[in-house]
Design an enzyme around this catalytic site. Structure first.
Site, PDB file in Angstrom:
ATOM      1  N   TYR A   1      -7.286   0.849  18.216  1.00  0.00           N
ATOM      2  CA  TYR A   1      -8.133  -0.012  18.132  1.00  0.00           C
ATOM      3  C   TYR A   1      -8.126  -1.870  18.183  1.00  0.00           C
TER       4      TYR A   1
ATOM      5  N   LEU B   1      -0.662   7.095   4.143  1.00  0.00           N
ATOM      6  CA  LEU B   1       0.872   7.066   5.156  1.00  0.00           C
ATOM      7  C   LEU B   1       2.022   5.838   4.475  1.00  0.00           C
TER       8      LEU B   1
ATOM      9  N   GLY C   1       1.593   3.122  -2.116  1.00  0.00           N
ATOM     10  CA  GLY C   1       1.414   3.981  -3.311  1.00  0.00           C
ATOM     11  C   GLY C   1       0.583   5.383  -3.307  1.00  0.00           C
TER      12      GLY C   1
ATOM     13  N   ARG D   1      -4.280  -9.604  -0.949  1.00  0.00           N
ATOM     14  CA  ARG D   1      -4.430 -11.123  -0.889  1.00  0.00           C
ATOM     15  C   ARG D   1      -4.076 -12.347  -1.406  1.00  0.00           C
TER      16      ARG D   1
ATOM     17  N   ARG E   1     -13.534   7.743   3.874  1.00  0.00           N
ATOM     18  CA  ARG E   1     -13.961   6.503   4.386  1.00  0.00           C
ATOM     19  C   ARG E   1     -14.801   6.705   5.697  1.00  0.00           C
TER      20      ARG E   1
ATOM     21  N   PHE F   1     -14.002   0.195   6.172  1.00  0.00           N
ATOM     22  CA  PHE F   1     -15.557   1.343   5.809  1.00  0.00           C
ATOM     23  C   PHE F   1     -16.205   1.338   6.772  1.00  0.00           C
TER      24      PHE F   1
ATOM     25  N   GLY G   1      -3.682   6.810  15.499  1.00  0.00           N
ATOM     26  CA  GLY G   1      -5.044   7.214  15.819  1.00  0.00           C
ATOM     27  C   GLY G   1      -5.059   8.152  14.196  1.00  0.00           C
TER      28      GLY G   1
ATOM     29  N   GLY H   1       0.595  -1.121   0.174  1.00  0.00           N
ATOM     30  CA  GLY H   1       0.137   0.092  -0.190  1.00  0.00           C
ATOM     31  C   GLY H   1       0.465   1.318  -0.058  1.00  0.00           C
TER      32      GLY H   1
ATOM     33  N   ASP I   1      -1.496  -7.699  -5.581  1.00  0.00           N
ATOM     34  CA  ASP I   1      -2.521  -8.035  -4.864  1.00  0.00           C
ATOM     35  C   ASP I   1      -2.357  -8.884  -3.409  1.00  0.00           C
TER      36      ASP I   1
HETATM   37  C1  HXC Z   1     -20.874  -2.019   3.657  1.00  0.00           C
HETATM   38  C2  HXC Z   1     -19.638  -1.912   1.385  1.00  0.00           C
HETATM   39  C3  HXC Z   1     -18.791  -0.912   1.864  1.00  0.00           C
HETATM   40  C4  HXC Z   1     -19.827  -0.096   2.989  1.00  0.00           C
HETATM   41  C5  HXC Z   1     -17.614  -2.075   0.052  1.00  0.00           C
HETATM   42  N1  HXC Z   1     -18.465  -3.050   0.803  1.00  0.00           N
HETATM   43  N2  HXC Z   1     -17.518  -1.142   0.601  1.00  0.00           N
HETATM   44  N3  HXC Z   1     -20.359  -2.305   2.848  1.00  0.00           N
HETATM   45  N4  HXC Z   1     -20.721  -0.468   3.877  1.00  0.00           N
HETATM   46  N5  HXC Z   1     -19.197   1.191   2.788  1.00  0.00           N
HETATM   47  C6  HXC Z   1     -18.553  -3.914   0.685  1.00  0.00           C
HETATM   48  C7  HXC Z   1     -18.827  -4.350  -1.002  1.00  0.00           C
HETATM   49  O1  HXC Z   1     -20.769  -4.310  -1.189  1.00  0.00           O
HETATM   50  C8  HXC Z   1     -18.704  -6.007  -1.137  1.00  0.00           C
HETATM   51  O2  HXC Z   1     -19.749  -6.404  -0.460  1.00  0.00           O
HETATM   52  C9  HXC Z   1     -17.783  -6.338  -0.578  1.00  0.00           C
HETATM   53  O3  HXC Z   1     -17.742  -5.386   0.817  1.00  0.00           O
HETATM   54  C10 HXC Z   1     -16.769  -5.738  -1.068  1.00  0.00           C
HETATM   55  O4  HXC Z   1     -16.046  -4.782  -2.093  1.00  0.00           O
HETATM   56  P1  HXC Z   1     -15.384  -3.946  -3.504  1.00  0.00           P
HETATM   57  O5  HXC Z   1     -15.583  -2.458  -3.515  1.00  0.00           O
HETATM   58  O6  HXC Z   1     -15.903  -5.308  -4.324  1.00  0.00           O
HETATM   59  O7  HXC Z   1     -14.138  -4.564  -2.948  1.00  0.00           O
HETATM   60  P2  HXC Z   1     -12.537  -3.839  -3.035  1.00  0.00           P
HETATM   61  O8  HXC Z   1     -12.392  -3.610  -4.537  1.00  0.00           O
HETATM   62  O9  HXC Z   1     -11.834  -4.959  -3.722  1.00  0.00           O
HETATM   63  O10 HXC Z   1     -12.127  -3.205  -2.278  1.00  0.00           O
HETATM   64  C11 HXC Z   1     -11.749  -3.414  -1.187  1.00  0.00           C
HETATM   65  C12 HXC Z   1     -12.327  -2.086   0.271  1.00  0.00           C
HETATM   66  C13 HXC Z   1     -12.281  -0.699  -0.903  1.00  0.00           C
HETATM   67  C14 HXC Z   1     -12.235  -2.733   1.180  1.00  0.00           C
HETATM   68  C15 HXC Z   1     -13.983  -2.102   0.158  1.00  0.00           C
HETATM   69  O11 HXC Z   1     -12.380  -0.035   0.259  1.00  0.00           O
HETATM   70  C16 HXC Z   1     -11.049  -0.040  -0.313  1.00  0.00           C
HETATM   71  O12 HXC Z   1     -10.000  -0.892  -2.311  1.00  0.00           O
HETATM   72  N6  HXC Z   1      -9.938   0.202   0.159  1.00  0.00           N
HETATM   73  C17 HXC Z   1      -8.847   0.480   0.751  1.00  0.00           C
HETATM   74  C18 HXC Z   1      -8.234   1.689   0.915  1.00  0.00           C
HETATM   75  C19 HXC Z   1      -8.755   2.179   2.412  1.00  0.00           C
HETATM   76  O13 HXC Z   1      -9.761   0.948   2.536  1.00  0.00           O
HETATM   77  N7  HXC Z   1      -8.037   2.770   3.226  1.00  0.00           N
HETATM   78  C20 HXC Z   1      -8.425   2.989   4.288  1.00  0.00           C
HETATM   79  C21 HXC Z   1      -7.661   2.592   5.254  1.00  0.00           C
HETATM   80  S1  HXC Z   1      -7.869   3.726   6.961  1.00  0.00           S
HETATM   81  P3  HXC Z   1     -20.844  -7.627  -1.997  1.00  0.00           P
HETATM   82  O14 HXC Z   1     -21.394  -8.251  -0.745  1.00  0.00           O
HETATM   83  O15 HXC Z   1     -21.287  -6.436  -2.208  1.00  0.00           O
HETATM   84  O16 HXC Z   1     -20.513  -8.414  -2.924  1.00  0.00           O
HETATM   85  C22 HXC Z   1      -7.666   2.468   7.677  1.00  0.00           C
HETATM   86  C23 HXC Z   1      -7.304   3.338   9.427  1.00  0.00           C
HETATM   87  C24 HXC Z   1      -7.935   3.319  10.782  1.00  0.00           C
HETATM   88  O17 HXC Z   1      -7.611   1.212   7.425  1.00  0.00           O
HETATM   89  C25 HXC Z   1      -8.217   4.180  11.637  1.00  0.00           C
HETATM   90  C26 HXC Z   1      -8.675   5.879  10.861  1.00  0.00           C
HETATM   91  C27 HXC Z   1      -8.475   6.227  12.308  1.00  0.00           C
HETATM   92  P1  NAP Z   2      -4.576   4.243   2.152  1.00  0.00           P
HETATM   93  O1  NAP Z   2      -3.883   5.363   1.180  1.00  0.00           O
HETATM   94  O2  NAP Z   2      -6.283   4.068   1.479  1.00  0.00           O
HETATM   95  O3  NAP Z   2      -3.710   2.671   2.056  1.00  0.00           O
HETATM   96  C1  NAP Z   2      -3.895   1.730   2.121  1.00  0.00           C
HETATM   97  C2  NAP Z   2      -3.633   1.071   0.638  1.00  0.00           C
HETATM   98  O4  NAP Z   2      -3.426   0.001   0.183  1.00  0.00           O
HETATM   99  C3  NAP Z   2      -3.467   1.754  -0.731  1.00  0.00           C
HETATM  100  O5  NAP Z   2      -2.550   2.459  -1.966  1.00  0.00           O
HETATM  101  C4  NAP Z   2      -4.655   0.657  -1.829  1.00  0.00           C
HETATM  102  O6  NAP Z   2      -3.581   0.078  -2.650  1.00  0.00           O
HETATM  103  C5  NAP Z   2      -3.620  -0.396  -0.650  1.00  0.00           C
HETATM  104  N1  NAP Z   2      -4.350  -1.670  -0.931  1.00  0.00           N
HETATM  105  C6  NAP Z   2      -5.729  -2.101   0.116  1.00  0.00           C
HETATM  106  N2  NAP Z   2      -5.801  -3.219  -0.804  1.00  0.00           N
HETATM  107  C7  NAP Z   2      -5.195  -4.018  -1.059  1.00  0.00           C
HETATM  108  C8  NAP Z   2      -4.378  -4.711  -1.900  1.00  0.00           C
HETATM  109  N3  NAP Z   2      -5.511  -6.257  -1.546  1.00  0.00           N
HETATM  110  N4  NAP Z   2      -3.452  -5.359  -2.287  1.00  0.00           N
HETATM  111  C9  NAP Z   2      -2.439  -4.326  -2.637  1.00  0.00           C
HETATM  112  N5  NAP Z   2      -2.811  -2.799  -1.683  1.00  0.00           N
HETATM  113  C10 NAP Z   2      -3.501  -2.744  -1.637  1.00  0.00           C
HETATM  114  O7  NAP Z   2      -5.142   5.072   3.723  1.00  0.00           O
HETATM  115  P2  NAP Z   2      -3.459   5.214   4.836  1.00  0.00           P
HETATM  116  O8  NAP Z   2      -4.853   5.817   5.868  1.00  0.00           O
HETATM  117  O9  NAP Z   2      -2.201   5.728   4.194  1.00  0.00           O
HETATM  118  O10 NAP Z   2      -3.601   3.668   5.643  1.00  0.00           O
HETATM  119  C11 NAP Z   2      -2.255   3.301   5.769  1.00  0.00           C
HETATM  120  C12 NAP Z   2      -2.644   2.235   6.969  1.00  0.00           C
HETATM  121  O11 NAP Z   2      -2.150   3.233   8.462  1.00  0.00           O
HETATM  122  C13 NAP Z   2      -3.600   1.336   6.551  1.00  0.00           C
HETATM  123  O12 NAP Z   2      -2.886  -0.050   7.520  1.00  0.00           O
HETATM  124  C14 NAP Z   2      -4.658   2.067   7.743  1.00  0.00           C
HETATM  125  O13 NAP Z   2      -5.688   1.153   8.002  1.00  0.00           O
HETATM  126  C15 NAP Z   2      -3.627   2.353   8.682  1.00  0.00           C
HETATM  127  N6  NAP Z   2      -3.798   3.607   9.674  1.00  0.00           N
HETATM  128  C16 NAP Z   2      -4.381   5.816   9.455  1.00  0.00           C
HETATM  129  C17 NAP Z   2      -5.196   5.798  10.145  1.00  0.00           C
HETATM  130  C18 NAP Z   2      -5.290   7.559   9.528  1.00  0.00           C
HETATM  131  O14 NAP Z   2      -5.295   7.661  10.215  1.00  0.00           O
HETATM  132  N7  NAP Z   2      -4.799   7.544   8.348  1.00  0.00           N
HETATM  133  C19 NAP Z   2      -5.182   5.452  11.638  1.00  0.00           C
HETATM  134  C20 NAP Z   2      -5.081   4.345  11.528  1.00  0.00           C
HETATM  135  C21 NAP Z   2      -4.047   3.614  10.297  1.00  0.00           C
HETATM  136  P3  NAP Z   2      -4.618   0.066  -4.041  1.00  0.00           P
HETATM  137  O15 NAP Z   2      -5.769   0.395  -3.646  1.00  0.00           O
HETATM  138  O16 NAP Z   2      -3.988   0.321  -5.294  1.00  0.00           O
HETATM  139  O17 NAP Z   2      -4.073  -1.859  -3.523  1.00  0.00           O
END
Ligand code: HXC
Ligand code: NAP
Length: 285
Positions: free
Chosen positions: A151, A24, A21, A71, A203, A101, A193, A19, A69
């Protein structure tokens, strides 16, 4: 940014950041490369990887971007092969890729739960195991750093798949810190945090009201800045911390503690206001 490090702190390190690209991970790539590490950023979308690798190179560092990927263990293995072809043996991994999400847990579909756990927990396992196998085979030491959240230990409502997966990554970190210490492989976790990034905030903070509410939970009264996190990453990935393993370092302006403290709300009052309020409760002599 405050810079406490010598410029060759990470010379000899080749670091694969999942991740890397965006957000963070991108900031980590720039920082680690600036301290002498060769850096590989991997993720699903090629464009942000190419942009980050190019930004690192423009700043004078060495970097490649390789689509992957996490996964899929085959995809992770292929990415390691490609990175090693271009940069030489990898000796560090940052498990940073994540998916998350907000959702009511009773409404989660199978695939929604599955997709986040696959990215966060299985992805971290795949990358960690791949690095471990290679280091053990070569008789080399190395480092794994996993980005969890504050958390990871408590759990969190409304982000159930992420909470479950991050707790698993923490268990992976602590388990392997013991099992692989004999190989000289260190594993640590950072629990941030809120740090503003497009991926997380789009999200998880829908709208400025949510952001304001989130700020009210942070006793430091602000969100984190990326350089604060990347300094910690650099330290834990460097040879300045050889005895530190199996640890989770929280970096959240005391946000996590705030939620568990009965009287923490007073910390958000102006000091004079808090003093006046508390003085009013003191029995008169
Ligand atoms: C409910 C949801 C949803 C939502 C997706 N889904 N978004 N369900 N509420 N908001 C469901 C879809 O309907 C689908 O289920 C399944 O999840 C997979 O979704 P896809 O879009 O098909 O999958 P994919 O393209 O692989 O995307 C994965 C993802 C997406 C996790 C859903 O958000 C993503 O690519 N995220 C990567 C980046 C990211 O999330 N960054 C944030 C990290 S922040 P069905 O049943 O319909 O097939 C973080 C820090 C937290 O972790 C702390 C902050 C303080
Ligand atoms: P982000 O920019 O959305 O980073 C998530 C990265 O994961 C993206 O570059 C995404 O790229 C990659 N990714 C998602 N699915 C993947 C897959 N299947 N294979 C390979 N790469 C994948 O969010 P961020 O805020 O910088 O988060 C970075 C880390 O910090 C995460 O572990 C998050 O949980 C943690 N964190 C963030 C916060 C915050 O406040 N920002 C707080 C606590 C913890 P692609 O979609 O192109 O694959």
């Amino acid at each position: 940014m405050f810079d406490p490090f010598r410029p060759d702190l990470l010379a000899g390190k080749t670091t694969l950041i999942t991740g890397g690209g965006t957000g963070l991970g991108r900031s980590m790539a720039l920082r680690l490369a600036g301290l002498g590490a060769r850096v590989a950023v991997v993720g699903r979308r090629p464009e942000p990887l190419a942009e980050t690798a190019s930004a690192v190179r423009q700043a004078g560092g060495q970097a490649v971007g390789v689509p992957c990927d996490v996964r899929s263990s085959e995809s992770v293995k292929a990415a390691f092969d490609e990175v090693e072809r271009q940069l030489g043996p990898v000796n560090q991994v940052v498990n940073n890729a994540a998916g998350n999400f907000l959702a009511l847990s009773e409404d989660l579909s199978d695939n929604a739960f599955h997709s986040v756990v696959q990215i966060v927990l299985y992805g971290s396992f795949h990358a960690t195991r791949e690095l471990g196998r290679r280091l053990i085979e070569r008789g080399q030491k190395g480092e794994v750093l996993s980005i969890v959240t504050n958390y990871a230990q408590t759990g969190s409502a409304f982000v159930l798949p992420s909470a479950v997966a991050k707790a698993g990554v923490l268990a992976l970190t602590r388990s392997l810190a013991v099992e692989w210490a004999a190989y000289g492989i260190r594993l640590n976790a950072i629990a941030p945090g809120p740090f503003p990034t497009e991926g997380a905030f789009s999200r998880l903070m829908p709208g400025s009201d949510m952001e304001k509410q989130a700020l009210r939970r942070v006793p430091s009264r602000r969100f984190g800045e990326h350089w604060e996190l990347t300094n910690l990453v650099a330290y834990l990935m460097s040879d300045a911390s050889p005895y530190q393993t199996g640890d989770m370092v929280t970096i959240d302006g005391a946000e996590g503690l705030f939620s568990g403290q009965e009287f923490a709300g007073f910390a958000h009052l102006e000091r004079a206001q808090a003093r006046q309020l508390l003085a009013g409760m003191k029995p008169k002599k």
